[in-house]
Motif scaffolding. Structure first.
Motif, PDB file in Angstrom:
ATOM      1  N   LYS B 345      -6.872  -3.455 -14.519  1.00 23.93           N
ATOM      2  CA  LYS B 345      -5.940  -2.337 -14.600  1.00 23.93           C
ATOM      3  C   LYS B 345      -6.506  -1.078 -13.944  1.00 23.93           C
ATOM      4  CE  LYS B 345      -5.485  -2.926 -19.048  1.00 23.93           C
ATOM      5  NZ  LYS B 345      -5.140  -2.901 -20.485  1.00 23.93           N
ATOM      6  N   SER B 346      -5.648  -0.213 -13.450  1.00 30.27           N
ATOM      7  CA  SER B 346      -6.112   1.070 -12.934  1.00 30.27           C
ATOM      8  C   SER B 346      -6.577   1.915 -14.123  1.00 30.27           C
ATOM      9  CB  SER B 346      -5.008   1.770 -12.156  1.00 30.27           C
ATOM     10  OG  SER B 346      -3.908   1.990 -13.015  1.00 30.27           O
ATOM     11  N   GLN B 347      -7.303   2.989 -13.817  1.00 32.70           N
ATOM     12  CA  GLN B 347      -7.983   3.735 -14.882  1.00 32.70           C
ATOM     13  C   GLN B 347      -8.125   5.187 -14.471  1.00 32.70           C
ATOM     14  OE1 GLN B 347     -11.774   1.748 -15.811  1.00 32.70           O
ATOM     15  NE2 GLN B 347     -12.593   3.725 -16.429  1.00 32.70           N
ATOM     16  N   GLU B 348      -7.888   6.099 -15.406  1.00 33.24           N
ATOM     17  CA  GLU B 348      -8.017   7.537 -15.148  1.00 33.24           C
ATOM     18  C   GLU B 348      -7.272   7.961 -13.878  1.00 33.24           C
ATOM     19  OE1 GLU B 348     -12.123   8.729 -15.053  1.00 33.24           O
ATOM     20  OE2 GLU B 348     -12.550   8.018 -17.077  1.00 33.24           O
ATOM     21  N   GLY B 349      -6.166   7.285 -13.574  1.00 29.37           N
ATOM     22  CA  GLY B 349      -5.384   7.645 -12.388  1.00 29.37           C
ATOM     23  C   GLY B 349      -5.943   7.109 -11.081  1.00 29.37           C
ATOM     24  N   HIS B 350      -7.062   6.350 -11.146  1.00 28.99           N
ATOM     25  CA  HIS B 350      -7.621   5.753  -9.933  1.00 28.99           C
ATOM     26  C   HIS B 350      -7.151   4.314  -9.826  1.00 28.99           C
ATOM     27  CE1 HIS B 350     -10.203   9.195  -9.579  1.00 28.99           C
ATOM     28  NE2 HIS B 350     -10.710   8.983 -10.785  1.00 28.99           N
ATOM     29  N   SER B 351      -6.914   3.870  -8.584  1.00 29.67           N
ATOM     30  CA  SER B 351      -6.462   2.494  -8.409  1.00 29.67           C
ATOM     31  C   SER B 351      -7.656   1.531  -8.456  1.00 29.67           C
ATOM     32  CB  SER B 351      -5.712   2.366  -7.089  1.00 29.67           C
ATOM     33  OG  SER B 351      -6.521   2.852  -6.054  1.00 29.67           O
ATOM     34  N   VAL B 352      -7.327   0.266  -8.630  1.00 33.34           N
ATOM     35  CA  VAL B 352      -8.356  -0.775  -8.683  1.00 33.34           C
ATOM     36  C   VAL B 352      -9.148  -0.773  -7.372  1.00 33.34           C
ATOM     37  CG1 VAL B 352      -8.717  -3.289  -8.742  1.00 33.34           C
ATOM     38  CG2 VAL B 352      -7.079  -2.212 -10.315  1.00 33.34           C
ATOM     39  N   GLY B 353     -10.468  -0.827  -7.486  1.00 31.04           N
ATOM     40  CA  GLY B 353     -11.315  -0.846  -6.303  1.00 31.04           C
ATOM     41  C   GLY B 353     -11.868   0.524  -5.932  1.00 31.04           C
ATOM     42  N   HIS B 354     -11.423   1.574  -6.646  1.00 30.71           N
ATOM     43  CA  HIS B 354     -11.959   2.910  -6.403  1.00 30.71           C
ATOM     44  C   HIS B 354     -13.312   3.022  -7.112  1.00 30.71           C
ATOM     45  CE1 HIS B 354     -11.842   7.298  -5.749  1.00 30.71           C
ATOM     46  NE2 HIS B 354     -12.371   7.372  -6.963  1.00 30.71           N
ATOM     47  N   VAL B 355     -14.374   3.203  -6.343  1.00 34.76           N
ATOM     48  CA  VAL B 355     -15.718   3.231  -6.935  1.00 34.76           C
ATOM     49  C   VAL B 355     -16.485   4.435  -6.402  1.00 34.76           C
ATOM     50  CG1 VAL B 355     -17.881   1.950  -7.248  1.00 34.76           C
ATOM     51  CG2 VAL B 355     -15.722   0.701  -7.116  1.00 34.76           C
ATOM     52  N   VAL B 356     -17.209   5.098  -7.314  1.00 35.33           N
ATOM     53  CA  VAL B 356     -18.004   6.272  -6.930  1.00 35.33           C
ATOM     54  C   VAL B 356     -19.484   5.945  -7.116  1.00 35.33           C
ATOM     55  CG1 VAL B 356     -18.276   8.759  -7.189  1.00 35.33           C
ATOM     56  CG2 VAL B 356     -16.117   7.683  -7.854  1.00 35.33           C
ATOM     57  N   PHE B 357     -20.277   6.315  -6.107  1.00 33.60           N
ATOM     58  CA  PHE B 357     -21.698   6.028  -6.103  1.00 33.60           C
ATOM     59  C   PHE B 357     -22.486   7.335  -6.161  1.00 33.60           C
ATOM     60  CE2 PHE B 357     -19.402   2.771  -3.822  1.00 33.60           C
ATOM     61  CZ  PHE B 357     -19.877   1.611  -4.408  1.00 33.60           C
ATOM     62  N   GLY B 358     -23.491   7.377  -7.028  1.00 39.18           N
ATOM     63  CA  GLY B 358     -24.352   8.556  -7.102  1.00 39.18           C
ATOM     64  C   GLY B 358     -25.763   8.207  -6.653  1.00 39.18           C
ATOM     65  N   PHE B 359     -26.449   9.188  -6.060  1.00 33.25           N
ATOM     66  CA  PHE B 359     -27.820   8.962  -5.596  1.00 33.25           C
ATOM     67  C   PHE B 359     -28.654  10.174  -5.958  1.00 33.25           C
ATOM     68  CE2 PHE B 359     -24.775   6.832  -2.952  1.00 33.25           C
ATOM     69  CZ  PHE B 359     -25.214   5.514  -3.049  1.00 33.25           C
ATOM     70  N   VAL B 370     -15.767   5.313  -2.396  1.00 32.40           N
ATOM     71  CA  VAL B 370     -15.300   4.244  -1.515  1.00 32.40           C
ATOM     72  C   VAL B 370     -14.131   3.503  -2.169  1.00 32.40           C
ATOM     73  CG1 VAL B 370     -15.955   2.139  -0.260  1.00 32.40           C
ATOM     74  CG2 VAL B 370     -17.668   3.922  -0.631  1.00 32.40           C
ATOM     75  N   GLU B 371     -13.120   3.176  -1.354  1.00 38.09           N
ATOM     76  CA  GLU B 371     -12.052   2.294  -1.841  1.00 38.09           C
ATOM     77  C   GLU B 371     -12.436   0.870  -1.442  1.00 38.09           C
ATOM     78  OE1 GLU B 371      -9.631   3.372  -3.697  1.00 38.09           O
ATOM     79  OE2 GLU B 371     -10.014   5.503  -3.361  1.00 38.09           O
ATOM     80  N   LEU B 372     -12.865   0.090  -2.403  1.00 38.15           N
ATOM     81  CA  LEU B 372     -13.372  -1.254  -2.087  1.00 38.15           C
ATOM     82  C   LEU B 372     -12.273  -2.310  -1.992  1.00 38.15           C
ATOM     83  CD1 LEU B 372     -16.675  -1.333  -4.161  1.00 38.15           C
ATOM     84  CD2 LEU B 372     -16.454  -1.272  -1.688  1.00 38.15           C
ATOM     85  N   GLY B 373     -11.027  -1.907  -2.278  1.00 39.70           N
ATOM     86  CA  GLY B 373      -9.919  -2.837  -2.082  1.00 39.70           C
ATOM     87  C   GLY B 373      -9.486  -3.554  -3.351  1.00 39.70           C
ATOM     88  N   THR B 374      -8.315  -4.155  -3.272  1.00 35.03           N
ATOM     89  CA  THR B 374      -7.725  -4.799  -4.450  1.00 35.03           C
ATOM     90  C   THR B 374      -8.152  -6.260  -4.542  1.00 35.03           C
ATOM     91  OG1 THR B 374      -5.805  -5.274  -3.114  1.00 35.03           O
ATOM     92  CG2 THR B 374      -5.674  -3.351  -4.556  1.00 35.03           C
ATOM     93  N   PHE B 375      -9.410  -6.458  -4.838  1.00 41.32           N
ATOM     94  CA  PHE B 375      -9.932  -7.805  -5.027  1.00 41.32           C
ATOM     95  C   PHE B 375      -9.973  -8.117  -6.515  1.00 41.32           C
ATOM     96  CE2 PHE B 375     -11.394  -6.369  -0.953  1.00 41.32           C
ATOM     97  CZ  PHE B 375     -11.365  -7.504  -0.157  1.00 41.32           C
ATOM     98  N   SER B 376     -10.499  -9.288  -6.859  1.00 40.68           N
ATOM     99  CA  SER B 376     -10.655  -9.623  -8.268  1.00 40.68           C
ATOM    100  C   SER B 376     -11.749  -8.739  -8.871  1.00 40.68           C
ATOM    101  CB  SER B 376     -11.075 -11.087  -8.412  1.00 40.68           C
ATOM    102  OG  SER B 376     -12.411 -11.237  -7.971  1.00 40.68           O
TER     103      SER B 376
END
Lengths: 411, 411
Positions: B345-359, B370-376
């Protein structure tokens, strides 16, 4: 009874994709007592025609997959028709079925999918527009199915296997399914061979478990055999039906409305990531600490320096402090910890495969040691994940974790 | 040029194990420009004899795998001998080789592995006691190899492929290997099809990467094609040779003598467990915190309550605080964090595959979305692990992490 499988697809013969059907179909046929004498792959051309012609004299069952789509120029349809001298003509059932599916897309080339070899019958395809078909020629039952797995799989189970049982007089196969954990496939085979030889069994190896399919004899005899094998391998190793160990842990936590956390050393996060792959797990899963460095065990998990110096990081004492530490740090109801030697080298005087599990929760803090065997680093980590979840279930259910672990054999 | 593969093993025709060879061998042959016209599986009996007899008239190359061990009663050896009318006799090279390998175990039944069909030659097997063998009959080059993958694979690459090139006059195949990350196989194929059509390429899909094998045209043209495709997909996506992303991160850390820690949310421990699977990683890997629950983000990683309330858990702000938090907590030089929506399911208004990376590290704290796409769910988690490690390498190398991530296309 003898069967042949012909799998058509240039992507397979070119090595672009691997074949997904032959293992599944041959497993199912073997369980019906049918010997698969031949599996052959062909590119998308009509070289298969000759093989069908030859094989129809030898095989009781011929299953052909692939080459049925409208873009593939009806390859399989033509090859079967040619091999058997059964001209293609429009099948009225298939045509009606196709028109209902395709609606306004029901044009000439699409409708050619309704052409079947003379005397053949269509097989419903719930997930696609290419119907399968079957017919009998001499001793051979010939079945043709579309290639895409999501079309083929439901057709196999709901139409093809029942058809084979009916046409070949095999009756309803009585087959019990069990899920087996931590026992290597070869050892399972040995264990079943020690049982009644009229028992027939098949196994399917999956990532974290092996499915066992038992048939033959009576239900009672089959249950006796499983009972014997359970005694030989120990508790919490064989379960009825198709169960996943992570799901089993998730379900017991959800039912009790309790939360869990993990502290991982040699598994390096694999326990958490396996558990986190279950949809909905956030309801019970707080998180975990992967404590690869000693300093993380001490600073984050509060394992005492003395424990590590005196007993080592791979010890009951350390496993217990890790479990207790992560439970307190993350505020979960239960916690499990894993520390051990995944290899390739032995460590702290312990051999490869020596893994210690800690458990913390309402029943106090306990540890269990298991020799998981000299497998590869990855395999030991996977086995440690499974062992940890099985024993955590036992802990939550009120069973004696340490004595279950020490009863485990044939690992 | 046409080749046939015959794979022998009852465990395969019974569906107990899947076949591992046919995809690898047919991929290699296809890259040499050879068409694999047929792949056939046989149980452990001599039904293969007839097929070899037929196929030797049609195929330029016949490869048979399996059935060479001493316990399997020399099945393949006898079948090939029978099919070709080439009687078996002890080959002196093979006998000397076997005696040196087996030493005191060199008894009668073991030594039968030194029997080859008349006019055939042995192929060295570095990892086993069953030598392979090859011979030419009419137009056919016939090659027989033992079944176990760890024996077959090195024999294929060091003996069989060079032999085929030599005997069939294919010369040294000019083939460049590249490792590609995050681009789905179908998109890679589209990208290469937009390039020069005389370029021939093959791909091999592995768990965390796709290997690309480029041949045809000149070296310069092949490099141009890769240059074009790199421009289309963005930096840090295609590398020369066979590289693993985890190993790449390990190597750069080891070279700089620096340590790393991870803070994981949606990947649930998969980043840590993938990294921990590299032997020797304890030199650079401190550990990680899997912060599934908000409370763990706040209590353990010291993400501020305000950040989560204001920006959400899937935000640049949260990712940065997670990375900084785990670096401080675990005392590592560098840290990477992952927080995002793995679905279903989408979450906090972000679509599936929306991922944030911290460094976090010597160059300050940065984030990349990055939008990683609608995969499993599983696929998104695997893709997030790869993306995190690629971008962490970029950070350590002094490249602009955020702009690299935002240049990524064809994900």
């Amino acid at each position: 009874m003898i069967a042949s499988l012909f799998i058509i697809g240039s992507e397979i013969t070119k090595g672009i994709i691997g074949d997904k059907h032959s293992k599944m179909i041959s497993n199912e046929l073997t369980l019906l007592g049918i010997k698969v004498s031949r599996i052959a792959f062909f590119p998308d051309d009509i070289s298969i025609e000759e093989s069908i012609r030859e094989e129809k004299e030898k095989s009781d069952i011929i299953i052909v997959t692939g080459g049925l789509g409208p873009t593939q120029d009806d390859l399989t349809r033509r090859a079967i028709s040619g091999a058997l001298n059964r001209p293609l003509s429009v099948d009225r059932d298939a045509e009606a079925w196709l028109r209902a599916k395709l609606k306004e897309r029901a044009t000439g080339s699409n409708l050619r999918q309704a052409e079947l070899p003379e005397g053949f019958f269509m097989i419903d395809n719930p997930n696609g527009t290419a119907p399968g078909f079957w017919g009998e020629v001499g001793r051979s039952l010939i079945i043709s199915l579309p290639g895409p797995p999501r079309e083929l799989e439901p057709m196999l189970y709901s139409s093809v296997l029942p058809l084979i049982r009916e046409k070949k007089g095999l009756g309803e196969a009585e087959c019990d399914e069990y899920s087996s954990f931590l026992t290597p496939e070869a050892k399972l085979e040995d264990l079943f061979e020690e049982e009644d030889s009229d028992l027939s069994f098949g196994t399917r190896f999956q990532d974290y478990k092996i499915s066992i399919y038992l048939s033959g004899l009576t239900k009672e005899k089959r249950e006796e055999a499983i009972f014997d094998i359970r005694k030989k391998v120990g508790d919490y190793r064989i379960f009825e039906k198709d169960v996943e160990v992570g799901k089993m842990l998730f379900d017991v936590l959800k039912e009790k409305k309790k939360t869990i956390a993990f502290a991982e050393s040699c598994t390096g996060g694999l326990l958490s990531s396996h558990f986190a792959s279950i949809p909905g797990v956030s309801e019970v899963f707080m998180g975990s600490v992967v404590s690869y460095a000693y300093s993380v065990k001490e600073d984050v998990l509060k394992v005492s320096k003395e424990t590590i110096e005196r007993y080592g990081a791979v010890s009951r004492e350390c496993a217990i402090e890790m479990a207790r530490g992560v439970r307190e740090k993350l505020g979960s109801d239960y916690a499990a910890s894993v520390t051990g030697v995944a290899g390739p080298k032995s460590q702290e005087g312990h051999s490869v495969g020596h893994v210690v599990f800690g458990f913390s929760g309402d029943r106090g803090d306990v540890a269990a040691e298991v020799e998981l065997g000299t497998f590869s680093r990855d395999a030991i980590r996977r086995r440690a994940v499974v062992a940890s979840m099985l024993l955590m279930c036992a802990y939550i259910n009120g069973d004696d974790t340490a004595s279950i672990a020490s009863s485990w054999k044939a690992l």
